[in-house]
Design a protein around this motif. Structure first.
Motif, PDB file in Angstrom:
ATOM      1  N   ALA A  97       0.847  -1.211   0.000  1.00  0.00           N
ATOM      2  CA  ALA A  97       0.000   0.000   0.000  1.00  0.00           C
ATOM      3  C   ALA A  97       0.871   1.246   0.000  1.00  0.00           C
ATOM      4  N   ALA A  98       1.961   1.201   0.780  1.00  0.00           N
ATOM      5  CA  ALA A  98       2.855   2.353   0.852  1.00  0.00           C
ATOM      6  C   ALA A  98       3.504   2.615  -0.503  1.00  0.00           C
ATOM      7  N   TYR A  99       3.832   1.547  -1.210  1.00  0.00           N
ATOM      8  CA  TYR A  99       4.447   1.703  -2.534  1.00  0.00           C
ATOM      9  C   TYR A  99       3.529   2.510  -3.451  1.00  0.00           C
ATOM     10  N   ARG A 100       2.236   2.160  -3.441  1.00  0.00           N
ATOM     11  CA  ARG A 100       1.278   2.881  -4.298  1.00  0.00           C
ATOM     12  C   ARG A 100       1.070   4.311  -3.816  1.00  0.00           C
ATOM     13  N   ALA A 101       0.956   4.439  -2.474  1.00  0.00           N
ATOM     14  CA  ALA A 101       0.661   5.771  -1.914  1.00  0.00           C
ATOM     15  C   ALA A 101       1.803   6.748  -2.138  1.00  0.00           C
ATOM     16  N   PHE A 102       3.047   6.244  -2.187  1.00  0.00           N
ATOM     17  CA  PHE A 102       4.201   7.127  -2.253  1.00  0.00           C
ATOM     18  C   PHE A 102       4.619   7.475  -3.680  1.00  0.00           C
ATOM     19  N   ARG A 103       3.863   6.996  -4.683  1.00  0.00           N
ATOM     20  CA  ARG A 103       4.187   7.412  -6.053  1.00  0.00           C
ATOM     21  C   ARG A 103       3.762   8.870  -6.183  1.00  0.00           C
ATOM     22  N   VAL A 104       4.733   9.712  -6.491  1.00  0.00           N
ATOM     23  CA  VAL A 104       4.449  11.154  -6.494  1.00  0.00           C
ATOM     24  C   VAL A 104       3.744  11.532  -7.792  1.00  0.00           C
ATOM     25  N   ARG A 105       2.408  11.744  -7.685  1.00  0.00           N
ATOM     26  CA  ARG A 105       1.639  12.112  -8.869  1.00  0.00           C
ATOM     27  C   ARG A 105       1.089  13.530  -8.757  1.00  0.00           C
ATOM     28  N   SER A 106       1.161  14.085  -7.584  1.00  0.00           N
ATOM     29  CA  SER A 106       0.650  15.454  -7.397  1.00  0.00           C
ATOM     30  C   SER A 106       1.432  16.109  -6.259  1.00  0.00           C
ATOM     31  N   ALA A 107       1.183  17.418  -6.086  1.00  0.00           N
ATOM     32  CA  ALA A 107       1.883  18.148  -5.018  1.00  0.00           C
ATOM     33  C   ALA A 107       1.517  17.564  -3.653  1.00  0.00           C
ATOM     34  N   GLU A 108       0.205  17.179  -3.491  1.00  0.00           N
ATOM     35  CA  GLU A 108      -0.243  16.625  -2.210  1.00  0.00           C
ATOM     36  C   GLU A 108       0.466  15.295  -1.916  1.00  0.00           C
ATOM     37  N   ALA A 109       0.580  14.452  -2.993  1.00  0.00           N
ATOM     38  CA  ALA A 109       1.242  13.156  -2.810  1.00  0.00           C
ATOM     39  C   ALA A 109       2.712  13.371  -2.447  1.00  0.00           C
ATOM     40  N   GLY A 110       3.340  14.393  -3.060  1.00  0.00           N
ATOM     41  CA  GLY A 110       4.732  14.706  -2.755  1.00  0.00           C
ATOM     42  C   GLY A 110       4.894  15.145  -1.310  1.00  0.00           C
ATOM     43  N   LEU A 111       3.942  15.986  -0.849  1.00  0.00           N
ATOM     44  CA  LEU A 111       3.976  16.457   0.538  1.00  0.00           C
ATOM     45  C   LEU A 111       3.822  15.283   1.504  1.00  0.00           C
ATOM     46  N   MET A 112       2.886  14.372   1.136  1.00  0.00           N
ATOM     47  CA  MET A 112       2.652  13.215   2.001  1.00  0.00           C
ATOM     48  C   MET A 112       3.895  12.328   2.052  1.00  0.00           C
ATOM     49  N   MET A 113       4.528  12.145   0.867  1.00  0.00           N
ATOM     50  CA  MET A 113       5.708  11.297   0.836  1.00  0.00           C
ATOM     51  C   MET A 113       6.845  11.904   1.659  1.00  0.00           C
ATOM     52  N   GLY A 114       7.019  13.223   1.497  1.00  0.00           N
ATOM     53  CA  GLY A 114       8.069  13.904   2.269  1.00  0.00           C
ATOM     54  C   GLY A 114       7.842  13.770   3.766  1.00  0.00           C
ATOM     55  N   THR A 115       6.596  13.979   4.200  1.00  0.00           N
ATOM     56  CA  THR A 115       6.262  13.874   5.619  1.00  0.00           C
ATOM     57  C   THR A 115       6.481  12.446   6.116  1.00  0.00           C
ATOM     58  N   ALA A 116       5.996  11.491   5.305  1.00  0.00           N
ATOM     59  CA  ALA A 116       6.148  10.082   5.707  1.00  0.00           C
ATOM     60  C   ALA A 116       7.627   9.719   5.819  1.00  0.00           C
ATOM     61  N   GLY A 117       8.446  10.232   4.874  1.00  0.00           N
ATOM     62  CA  GLY A 117       9.888   9.960   4.908  1.00  0.00           C
ATOM     63  C   GLY A 117      10.512  10.486   6.196  1.00  0.00           C
ATOM     64  N   ILE A 118      10.150  11.708   6.577  1.00  0.00           N
ATOM     65  CA  ILE A 118      10.699  12.307   7.816  1.00  0.00           C
ATOM     66  C   ILE A 118      10.276  11.473   9.032  1.00  0.00           C
ATOM     67  N   ILE A 119       8.989  11.081   9.065  1.00  0.00           N
ATOM     68  CA  ILE A 119       8.500  10.335  10.240  1.00  0.00           C
ATOM     69  C   ILE A 119       9.164   8.966  10.323  1.00  0.00           C
ATOM     70  N   MET A 120       9.294   8.304   9.169  1.00  0.00           N
ATOM     71  CA  MET A 120       9.941   6.984   9.193  1.00  0.00           C
ATOM     72  C   MET A 120      11.388   7.107   9.672  1.00  0.00           C
ATOM     73  N   LEU A 121      12.102   8.101   9.146  1.00  0.00           N
ATOM     74  CA  LEU A 121      13.497   8.287   9.557  1.00  0.00           C
ATOM     75  C   LEU A 121      13.588   8.673  11.041  1.00  0.00           C
ATOM     76  N   GLY A 122      12.636   9.501  11.467  1.00  0.00           N
ATOM     77  CA  GLY A 122      12.661   9.957  12.852  1.00  0.00           C
ATOM     78  C   GLY A 122      12.380   8.865  13.866  1.00  0.00           C
ATOM     79  N   LEU A 123      11.737   7.784  13.413  1.00  0.00           N
ATOM     80  CA  LEU A 123      11.389   6.708  14.345  1.00  0.00           C
ATOM     81  C   LEU A 123      12.414   5.576  14.372  1.00  0.00           C
ATOM     82  N   VAL A 124      13.429   5.655  13.506  1.00  0.00           N
ATOM     83  CA  VAL A 124      14.468   4.602  13.511  1.00  0.00           C
ATOM     84  C   VAL A 124      15.820   5.230  13.901  1.00  0.00           C
ATOM     85  N   PRO A 125      16.754   4.410  14.408  1.00  0.00           N
ATOM     86  CA  PRO A 125      18.033   4.962  14.889  1.00  0.00           C
ATOM     87  C   PRO A 125      18.793   5.761  13.834  1.00  0.00           C
TER      88      PRO A 125
END
Lengths: 282, 291
Positions: free
Chosen positions: B195-223
């Motif tokens: 599901a994440a693979y599909r959701a993170f395909r950047v097709r619009s500005a909103e999807a890009g914003l979501m991907m960027g936010t998700a990337g920060i959160i994922m990185l922030g939660l791992v060492p």
């Protein structure tokens, strides 16, 4: 016993009275024939497209009410299901409804029977399509996934209370190539549906669905009343923000303490007469 | 003890022992069936009125129980509500709440039988007609009766039979049901990836914003996230740029604000729907024909 969160407090009386008044007022004015406007909701506007696709493909549709029992969420899901079945009946398309609650199962059976009768095709009602599977969450999810693959569903509707099984169903729906529409009041599951479904209705759109689909005056009036209610809630939030900000400013800013002492007095007034009625305030 | 109390004790005893248990169960079933038959044989015109009245009374009970003050309510130094017998009445409603809630459970028990009947009907037809995958339906019957027999036997029997049935139940429930449950749950991990693979395909500005936010959160939660910004100080203005702090801020402020906004909307929608059902205004959505 008698704590603020267990029973109503003065704030509850006032807020509930205003909300109930607004909803009933709008219902009555809609019933008197007043025209009411509601905006387009894309997730619900595609209903015909979704039904049409299943009809073209000659495959059945799935309507899954999730973990809903006989409560407000479940009853709203049944109202939406009724509209889906009526549209499907017009094209002789099957709708399979797997249920997790035996109580809701009996309601669903009656609602489906009634929807087919209203559509003028009572003979299309097949009791085997309204299925009680189990009351266990993942056993139910497993059963629904089985139906998705065996019946090769063309369209899937997920309207109801959902938990961890949301993504299991939506991903399997993707695998069988179904067009998927979802709506749930379970806030945590909304992102999963957004990632895996074609259309998702968010938040209180779930409770707007029956009004949007039926255009019945009572429901439309109620929907507009809800919107007025939300304006009241926004107003309350803003008043709370002002009160809390006044308390914080007077506590942490020496300049405000010296030059604007009324801010502290106002904050104290808000704390004593407004904020204390809202549990969880700091 | 008053005669009213005697009648209450006879109809709704606090404890029942011995053979009286069966008498009360039988009487309960007969009374329930009689009420159901009476409702079904009532002319639709009156049946509708009964349904509306019962719905209203049920809603009224829970509304009053919540709304009536259990302690005197004061505001601006004055007692506004909760004088006289109001608090006593409200407490009486609260005391009666478990008994009233039991009615829902009793109705649920009736419908469980209907649900089981539906399962037997659907799977029985599949086995009888040998439709595709009929053996799955056969597996349902086998597992249904196995666990039912083992469940009853472990409580009703004694000696070796009890030991065997207890072990059989443990194997069926702990060994099969719980493990299969856990298997289904663990599948979510794989579904999240696809599901994440599909959701993170950047097709619009909103999807890009979501991907960027998700990337920060994922990185922030791992060492590794903490390591990437470890060169920033732990305190001071620059500390807020550390990935774990950005993650915390995103989850606590923007995310929580949106969740609460959705929650407010849902609460108002819930109230409107409850009101429509309580006052029987919603009926047209479910049953277009006469009840």
């Amino acid at each position: 016993m008698g704590g603020m969160t267990e029973f109503a407090n003065p704030a509850t009386y006032v807020v509930e009275a205003i909300l109930v008044f607004l909803i009933l007022w709008k219902i009555l004015s809609a019933r008197r024939g007043r025209e009411l406007f509601i905006r387009r909701i894309p997730g619900l506007s595609v209903l015909d497209e979704a039904v049409g696709r299943a009809t073209e493909m000659g495959r059945p549709m799935l309507y899954a009410p999730g973990m809903s029992g006989l409560d407000i969420v479940g009853l709203q899901s049944m109202a939406i299901m009724s509209h889906v079945i009526k549209r499907a009946a017009a094209y002789s398309t099957r709708v399979i409804v797997p249920l997790v609650s035996p109580v809701l199962y009996t309601v669903a059976e009656e609602v489906a029977k009634d929807a087919y009768s209203t559509a003028g095709v009572p003979e299309q009602f097949n009791p085997d399509d309204i299925r009680y599977l189990t009351d266990q969450q993942f056993a139910w999810a497993s059963g629904v996934v089985g139906i998705q693959h065996r019946e090769k569903i063309a369209t899937a509707f997920y309207f109801g209370a959902y938990a961890a099984e949301a993504l299991i169903l939506a991903e399997n729906g993707q695998m069988v190539g179904a067009i998927q529409v979802a709506g749930t009041p379970s806030i945590i599951q909304i992102p999963f549906f957004l990632a895996a479904c074609d259309y998702v209705i968010i938040g209180d759109e779930y409770y707007a669905a029956s009004a949007y689909l039926s255009r019945e005056p009572t429901l439309l009036g109620s929907l507009v009343g809800q919107d007025y209610g939300k304006i009241v809630m926004i107003g309350l939030v803003l008043i709370g923000v002002v009160g809390v900000s006044a308390i914080a400013l007077s506590a942490h800013s020496p300049w405000v303490q010296v030059h604007m002492p009324w801010v502290g007095a106002f904050g104290q007034f808000m704390k004593d007469h407004f904020l204390k009625y809202f549990p969880g305030h700091s | 003890m008053s005669w009213a109390h005697h009648i209450q004790e006879l109809l709704f005893p606090s404890t029942v022992q011995g053979g009286w248990v069966w008498v009360y169960i039988g009487a309960g079933i007969i009374a329930g069936a009689a009420a159901l038959i009476a409702l079904m044989s009532t002319p639709p015109r009156y049946r509708k009125a009964i349904v509306v009245a019962v719905t209203f009374l049920g809603g009224l009970f829970f509304s009053l129980e919540f709304l009536l003050p259990h302690e005197p309510v004061t505001a601006f130094g004055h007692t506004l509500l909760g004088k006289g017998h109001v608090t006593g009445f409200a407490q009486g409603l609260t005391n009666a709440k478990p008994s009233v809630a039991d009615w829902a459970m009793i109705i649920g028990s009736f419908t469980l039988l209907l649900g089981t009947f539906n399962l037997f009907h659907v799977h029985g037809k599949a086995v009888r007609k040998k439709t595709a995958g009929w053996y799955n339906s056969l597996a349902f019957f086998i597992s249904f009766f196995l666990i039912m027999v083992a469940g009853f036997a472990k409580d009703a029997m004694g000696g070796a039979a009890k030991t065997i049935s207890t072990q059989a139940f443990a194997i069926l429930f702990n060994g099969f049901v719980q493990q299969l449950d856990a298997t289904m749950f663990s599948l979510i991990a794989f579904y999240i990836v696809s599901a994440a693979y599909r959701a993170f395909r950047v097709r619009s500005a909103e999807a890009g914003l979501m991907m960027g936010t998700a990337g920060i959160i994922m990185l922030g939660l791992v060492p590794i996230g903490a390591i990437l910004t470890n060169w920033l100080p732990h305190s001071g203005p620059l500390a807020s740029l550390r990935l774990e702090n950005i993650t915390y801020w995103l989850l606590t402020w923007p995310n929580m604000a949106v969740q609460r906004a959705i929650g407010f909307g849902l609460a108002v929608g819930w109230l409107a729907m409850s009101l429509r059902i309580w006052l029987s205004l919603e009926r047209g959505s479910f049953f277009d024909r006469q009840l």
